[in-house]
Design a protein around this motif. Structure first.
Motif, PDB file in Angstrom:
ATOM      1  N   GLU A   1      34.076   9.010  39.729  1.00  0.00           N
ATOM      2  CA  GLU A   1      34.942   8.158  40.556  1.00  0.00           C
ATOM      3  C   GLU A   1      36.291   7.895  39.894  1.00  0.00           C
ATOM      4  OE1 GLU A   1      34.877   3.603  42.308  1.00  0.00           O
ATOM      5  OE2 GLU A   1      32.961   4.588  41.926  1.00  0.00           O
ATOM      6  N   SER A   2      36.274   7.707  38.558  1.00  0.00           N
ATOM      7  CA  SER A   2      37.527   7.396  37.860  1.00  0.00           C
ATOM      8  C   SER A   2      38.299   8.660  37.479  1.00  0.00           C
ATOM      9  CB  SER A   2      37.241   6.584  36.597  1.00  0.00           C
ATOM     10  OG  SER A   2      36.530   7.369  35.660  1.00  0.00           O
ATOM     11  N   GLY A   3      37.652   9.810  37.569  1.00  0.00           N
ATOM     12  CA  GLY A   3      38.309  11.055  37.180  1.00  0.00           C
ATOM     13  C   GLY A   3      38.486  11.153  35.677  1.00  0.00           C
ATOM     14  N   ALA A   4      37.651  10.445  34.924  1.00  0.00           N
ATOM     15  CA  ALA A   4      37.768  10.428  33.462  1.00  0.00           C
ATOM     16  C   ALA A   4      37.492  11.808  32.878  1.00  0.00           C
ATOM     17  CB  ALA A   4      36.793   9.416  32.883  1.00  0.00           C
ATOM     18  N   ALA A   5      38.344  12.195  31.938  1.00  0.00           N
ATOM     19  CA  ALA A   5      38.189  13.509  31.332  1.00  0.00           C
ATOM     20  C   ALA A   5      38.106  13.420  29.810  1.00  0.00           C
ATOM     21  CB  ALA A   5      39.357  14.401  31.725  1.00  0.00           C
ATOM     22  N   SER A   6      38.527  12.299  29.240  1.00  0.00           N
ATOM     23  CA  SER A   6      38.528  12.197  27.781  1.00  0.00           C
ATOM     24  C   SER A   6      38.278  10.748  27.365  1.00  0.00           C
ATOM     25  CB  SER A   6      39.877  12.661  27.227  1.00  0.00           C
ATOM     26  OG  SER A   6      40.891  11.749  27.624  1.00  0.00           O
ATOM     27  N   MET A   7      38.251  10.530  26.057  1.00  0.00           N
ATOM     28  CA  MET A   7      37.997   9.187  25.513  1.00  0.00           C
ATOM     29  C   MET A   7      39.080   8.190  25.945  1.00  0.00           C
ATOM     30  SD  MET A   7      35.159   9.062  24.008  1.00  0.00           S
ATOM     31  CE  MET A   7      35.293   7.533  23.127  1.00  0.00           C
ATOM     32  N   GLN A   8      40.300   8.678  26.238  1.00  0.00           N
ATOM     33  CA  GLN A   8      41.370   7.775  26.670  1.00  0.00           C
ATOM     34  C   GLN A   8      41.044   7.107  28.005  1.00  0.00           C
ATOM     35  OE1 GLN A   8      42.961  11.042  25.806  1.00  0.00           O
ATOM     36  NE2 GLN A   8      44.041  10.476  23.938  1.00  0.00           N
ATOM     37  N   ASP A   9      40.144   7.704  28.771  1.00  0.00           N
ATOM     38  CA  ASP A   9      39.780   7.172  30.081  1.00  0.00           C
ATOM     39  C   ASP A   9      38.566   6.242  30.026  1.00  0.00           C
ATOM     40  OD1 ASP A   9      41.800   8.747  31.268  1.00  0.00           O
ATOM     41  OD2 ASP A   9      40.452  10.475  31.331  1.00  0.00           O
ATOM     42  N   MET A  10      38.089   5.952  28.830  1.00  0.00           N
ATOM     43  CA  MET A  10      36.887   5.136  28.702  1.00  0.00           C
ATOM     44  C   MET A  10      37.068   3.757  29.344  1.00  0.00           C
ATOM     45  SD  MET A  10      34.477   4.488  25.508  1.00  0.00           S
ATOM     46  CE  MET A  10      33.207   3.259  25.586  1.00  0.00           C
ATOM     47  N   GLY A  11      38.233   3.154  29.207  1.00  0.00           N
ATOM     48  CA  GLY A  11      38.498   1.836  29.797  1.00  0.00           C
ATOM     49  C   GLY A  11      38.316   1.842  31.302  1.00  0.00           C
ATOM     50  N   LYS A  12      38.789   2.914  31.959  1.00  0.00           N
ATOM     51  CA  LYS A  12      38.637   3.031  33.413  1.00  0.00           C
ATOM     52  C   LYS A  12      37.163   3.067  33.799  1.00  0.00           C
ATOM     53  CE  LYS A  12      42.729   5.935  34.021  1.00  0.00           C
ATOM     54  NZ  LYS A  12      43.129   7.312  34.357  1.00  0.00           N
ATOM     55  N   VAL A  13      36.389   3.843  33.049  1.00  0.00           N
ATOM     56  CA  VAL A  13      34.962   3.992  33.339  1.00  0.00           C
ATOM     57  C   VAL A  13      34.244   2.661  33.123  1.00  0.00           C
ATOM     58  CG1 VAL A  13      32.829   5.178  32.669  1.00  0.00           C
ATOM     59  CG2 VAL A  13      34.978   6.438  32.725  1.00  0.00           C
ATOM     60  N   MET A  14      34.529   1.999  32.017  1.00  0.00           N
ATOM     61  CA  MET A  14      33.861   0.731  31.708  1.00  0.00           C
ATOM     62  C   MET A  14      34.233  -0.353  32.722  1.00  0.00           C
ATOM     63  SD  MET A  14      31.734   1.313  29.363  1.00  0.00           S
ATOM     64  CE  MET A  14      31.177  -0.351  29.063  1.00  0.00           C
ATOM     65  N   ASN A  15      35.477  -0.351  33.204  1.00  0.00           N
ATOM     66  CA  ASN A  15      35.886  -1.334  34.221  1.00  0.00           C
ATOM     67  C   ASN A  15      35.089  -1.159  35.512  1.00  0.00           C
ATOM     68  OD1 ASN A  15      37.724  -2.707  32.658  1.00  0.00           O
ATOM     69  ND2 ASN A  15      39.475  -1.480  33.318  1.00  0.00           N
ATOM     70  N   LEU A  16      34.759   0.084  35.845  1.00  0.00           N
ATOM     71  CA  LEU A  16      33.941   0.334  37.026  1.00  0.00           C
ATOM     72  C   LEU A  16      32.483  -0.069  36.788  1.00  0.00           C
ATOM     73  CD1 LEU A  16      35.258   3.851  38.152  1.00  0.00           C
ATOM     74  CD2 LEU A  16      35.591   1.678  39.326  1.00  0.00           C
ATOM     75  N   LEU A  17      32.012   0.133  35.564  1.00  0.00           N
ATOM     76  CA  LEU A  17      30.602  -0.112  35.260  1.00  0.00           C
ATOM     77  C   LEU A  17      30.265  -1.589  35.041  1.00  0.00           C
ATOM     78  CD1 LEU A  17      29.764   2.809  32.808  1.00  0.00           C
ATOM     79  CD2 LEU A  17      28.874   2.470  35.109  1.00  0.00           C
ATOM     80  N   LYS A  18      31.157  -2.343  34.411  1.00  0.00           N
ATOM     81  CA  LYS A  18      30.835  -3.722  34.023  1.00  0.00           C
ATOM     82  C   LYS A  18      30.281  -4.578  35.154  1.00  0.00           C
ATOM     83  CE  LYS A  18      33.371  -4.512  29.781  1.00  0.00           C
ATOM     84  NZ  LYS A  18      34.467  -5.167  29.126  1.00  0.00           N
ATOM     85  N   PRO A  19      30.909  -4.605  36.336  1.00  0.00           N
ATOM     86  CA  PRO A  19      30.341  -5.458  37.389  1.00  0.00           C
ATOM     87  C   PRO A  19      28.931  -5.031  37.807  1.00  0.00           C
ATOM     88  CG  PRO A  19      32.514  -4.625  38.025  1.00  0.00           C
ATOM     89  CD  PRO A  19      32.148  -3.969  36.752  1.00  0.00           C
ATOM     90  N   LYS A  20      28.642  -3.735  37.723  1.00  0.00           N
ATOM     91  CA  LYS A  20      27.331  -3.233  38.132  1.00  0.00           C
ATOM     92  C   LYS A  20      26.261  -3.498  37.068  1.00  0.00           C
ATOM     93  CE  LYS A  20      29.539   0.427  40.756  1.00  0.00           C
ATOM     94  NZ  LYS A  20      29.878   1.837  40.800  1.00  0.00           N
ATOM     95  N   LEU A  21      26.710  -3.665  35.825  1.00  0.00           N
ATOM     96  CA  LEU A  21      25.779  -3.839  34.712  1.00  0.00           C
ATOM     97  C   LEU A  21      25.526  -5.304  34.376  1.00  0.00           C
ATOM     98  CD1 LEU A  21      27.241  -1.166  32.272  1.00  0.00           C
ATOM     99  CD2 LEU A  21      25.222  -0.939  33.700  1.00  0.00           C
ATOM    100  N   GLN A  22      26.366  -6.211  34.875  1.00  0.00           N
ATOM    101  CA  GLN A  22      26.310  -7.620  34.496  1.00  0.00           C
ATOM    102  C   GLN A  22      24.903  -8.192  34.603  1.00  0.00           C
ATOM    103  OE1 GLN A  22      29.398  -9.342  33.580  1.00  0.00           O
ATOM    104  NE2 GLN A  22      27.769 -10.469  32.595  1.00  0.00           N
ATOM    105  N   GLY A  23      24.353  -8.577  33.463  1.00  0.00           N
ATOM    106  CA  GLY A  23      23.033  -9.175  33.437  1.00  0.00           C
ATOM    107  C   GLY A  23      21.888  -8.196  33.595  1.00  0.00           C
ATOM    108  N   ARG A  24      22.201  -6.917  33.750  1.00  0.00           N
ATOM    109  CA  ARG A  24      21.135  -5.938  34.007  1.00  0.00           C
ATOM    110  C   ARG A  24      21.008  -4.903  32.898  1.00  0.00           C
ATOM    111  NH1 ARG A  24      21.377  -3.557  39.739  1.00  0.00           N
ATOM    112  NH2 ARG A  24      19.180  -3.299  39.315  1.00  0.00           N
TER     113      ARG A  24
END
Length: 151
Positions: free
Chosen positions: A112-135
């Motif tokens: 979804e974020s189009g991440a290709a390298s470690m520089q894109d990790m922030g984009k990926v984590m921003n998408l994941l955090k709300p889905k992972l909260q408490g889980r």
């Protein structure tokens, strides 16, 4: 009637623990409510379920760190107290995600974020955090994201 909020569920659980004279559970629930109240007073807000989940998540993380430190110091008695508190707190959190579910979320977030390298990790984590909260433990998930992006 509207669905009961997480905060009111915790308050109800406190009353049940009082009636059952369950001192350990009651003490932990009071700690939870104190942390919630602290946030409400400090920020002059009424917390919603999302914020309560964040508070509970933080409390579990703090206790996991304490368990590790107590175990390393040979204080298994104190580590057990913290572990018991973790169990009580987790009762108010949603069901934990399985490793397969976490892997699927990571794969879809990278796509979804189009991440290709470690520089894109922030984009990926921003998408994941709300889905992972408490889980799920966000720290361990971030390690998995790093491994996936390093490939």
């Amino acid at each position: 009637m509207a669905e009961e909020t997480l905060k009111s569920q915790i308050t109800s659980a406190m009353k049940e623990a009082m009636k059952a004279k369950d001192k350990n559970r009651l003490g932990t629930i009071r700690l939870i409510l104190a942390d919630i109240k602290k946030v409400e007073v400090d920020e002059r807000i009424d917390v919603d379920d999302t914020r309560v989940l964040a508070i509970l998540d933080k409390m579990v993380k703090q206790r996991r760190d304490s368990v590790k430190q107590y175990t390393d110091a040979g204080r298994d008695d104190l580590a057990q107290v913290e572990a018991n508190e973790i169990e009580v707190i987790q009762a108010f959190l949603p069901k934990a995600l399985t490793d397969e579910e976490i892997s699927e979320l990571i794969t879809s977030a990278i796509a979804e974020s189009g991440a290709a390298s470690m520089q894109d990790m922030g984009k990926v984590m921003n998408l994941l955090k709300p889905k992972l909260q408490g889980r799920a433990d966000v720290g361990s998930v971030s390690q998995k994201v790093k491994a996936a992006l390093a490939q």
